[in-house]
Design an enzyme around this catalytic site. Sequence first.
Site, PDB file in Angstrom:
ATOM      1  N   SER A  11       0.869  -1.218   0.004  1.00 22.29           N
ATOM      2  CA  SER A  11      -0.198   0.022   0.093  1.00 22.29           C
ATOM      3  C   SER A  11       0.860   1.297   0.078  1.00 22.29           C
ATOM      4  O   SER A  11       1.707   1.595  -0.888  1.00 22.29           O
ATOM      5  CB  SER A  11      -0.790  -0.017   1.257  1.00 22.29           C
ATOM      6  OG  SER A  11      -1.986   0.836   0.941  1.00 22.29           O
ATOM      7  N   ASP A  21      -9.638  -5.249  -4.377  1.00 12.12           N
ATOM      8  CA  ASP A  21      -9.128  -4.326  -3.419  1.00 12.12           C
ATOM      9  C   ASP A  21     -10.095  -2.896  -3.365  1.00 12.12           C
ATOM     10  O   ASP A  21     -10.033  -2.313  -4.488  1.00 12.12           O
ATOM     11  CB  ASP A  21      -7.805  -4.203  -4.045  1.00 12.12           C
ATOM     12  CG  ASP A  21      -7.091  -2.926  -2.943  1.00 12.12           C
ATOM     13  OD1 ASP A  21      -7.598  -2.380  -2.262  1.00 12.12           O
ATOM     14  OD2 ASP A  21      -5.743  -3.264  -2.728  1.00 12.12           O
ATOM     15  N   HIS A  69      -7.591  -5.705  -0.077  1.00 13.20           N
ATOM     16  CA  HIS A  69      -6.328  -4.813  -0.045  1.00 13.20           C
ATOM     17  C   HIS A  69      -5.128  -5.460   0.730  1.00 13.20           C
ATOM     18  O   HIS A  69      -3.955  -5.217   0.470  1.00 13.20           O
ATOM     19  CB  HIS A  69      -6.801  -3.456   0.709  1.00 13.20           C
ATOM     20  CG  HIS A  69      -5.493  -2.682   0.650  1.00 13.20           C
ATOM     21  ND1 HIS A  69      -4.931  -2.261  -0.532  1.00 13.20           N
ATOM     22  CD2 HIS A  69      -5.093  -1.642   1.653  1.00 13.20           C
ATOM     23  CE1 HIS A  69      -3.963  -1.257  -0.173  1.00 13.20           C
ATOM     24  NE2 HIS A  69      -4.271  -0.987   1.164  1.00 13.20           N
TER      25      HIS A  69
END
Length: 276
Positions: A97, A227, A256
Amino acid sequence: MPYLKLRDGAELFYKDWGNRNGAIITFSHGWPLSSDNWENQMVYLADHGYRVIAHDRRGHGRSTQTWHGNNMDTFVDDLEELFAHLKIKDAVMIGHSHGGGEVTHYLGKHGTNRFKKAVLVGAVPPLMLKTSANAEGLDKSVFDSFRQAMHKDRAQFFLDVPSGPFFGFNRPGVQKSEGQIRSWWQQGMNTSFKSAYDSIKDFSETDFTEDLKKINIPVLVLHGDDDQIVPIEAAGLKSAKLLPQSKLKIYKGGSHAIHNINVDEVNKDLLDFIKS
């Protein structure tokens, strides 16, 4: 617990586990978490003979809560200090991320001399924000709502995110893990309000396009096609096309947090890529 005093006096917490003589793997965590979010991968790879290193980004976890410097340039300069201190070389760099943005910008800014491979997991590059040139991105109102929620009730917001879209626990038939939710909340609340707030702009508005083009080592891109935080159409698919040497794996139905949910599969994919 090891700390490194940085150029401005801030202290960066890091973990250095496993075989001290083994090949090195580094980890960069996502927002608003800490190195704890990588523990499944760190233990797994350490058990396979690797030396695994993960830091808490400044303002996050156990590192100093600085008021200024909550931006990508500062974050990657901190990393370069850490890597120089630990004499990192011939390593593999992994980021999730926001941490995937950190990996990308580090390699774009400081080069690949210390690293031979990299992995992006549900990573934010090339650009999360919707623009005229990036129609697949998310509207700024989404990130404004994050900021508003933090001001209104950060503690509740930091429960709502992991209870729903982060892990995909809001999908029908998905078994919710109260432990994962509590761990996310604890990590998030240990991050300073200022760092977490500033980082929303950093992970959403930083354009990593030119960084991706500069990375001249093999990069594995892992992304879930469900996601809800970093949509694959705006991120993983585009990054794989921009990287000179990319390998893309799409996790069907993946959230995610595939490294937290699809633990065994991600661990195997990482090990296979590292050994290849």
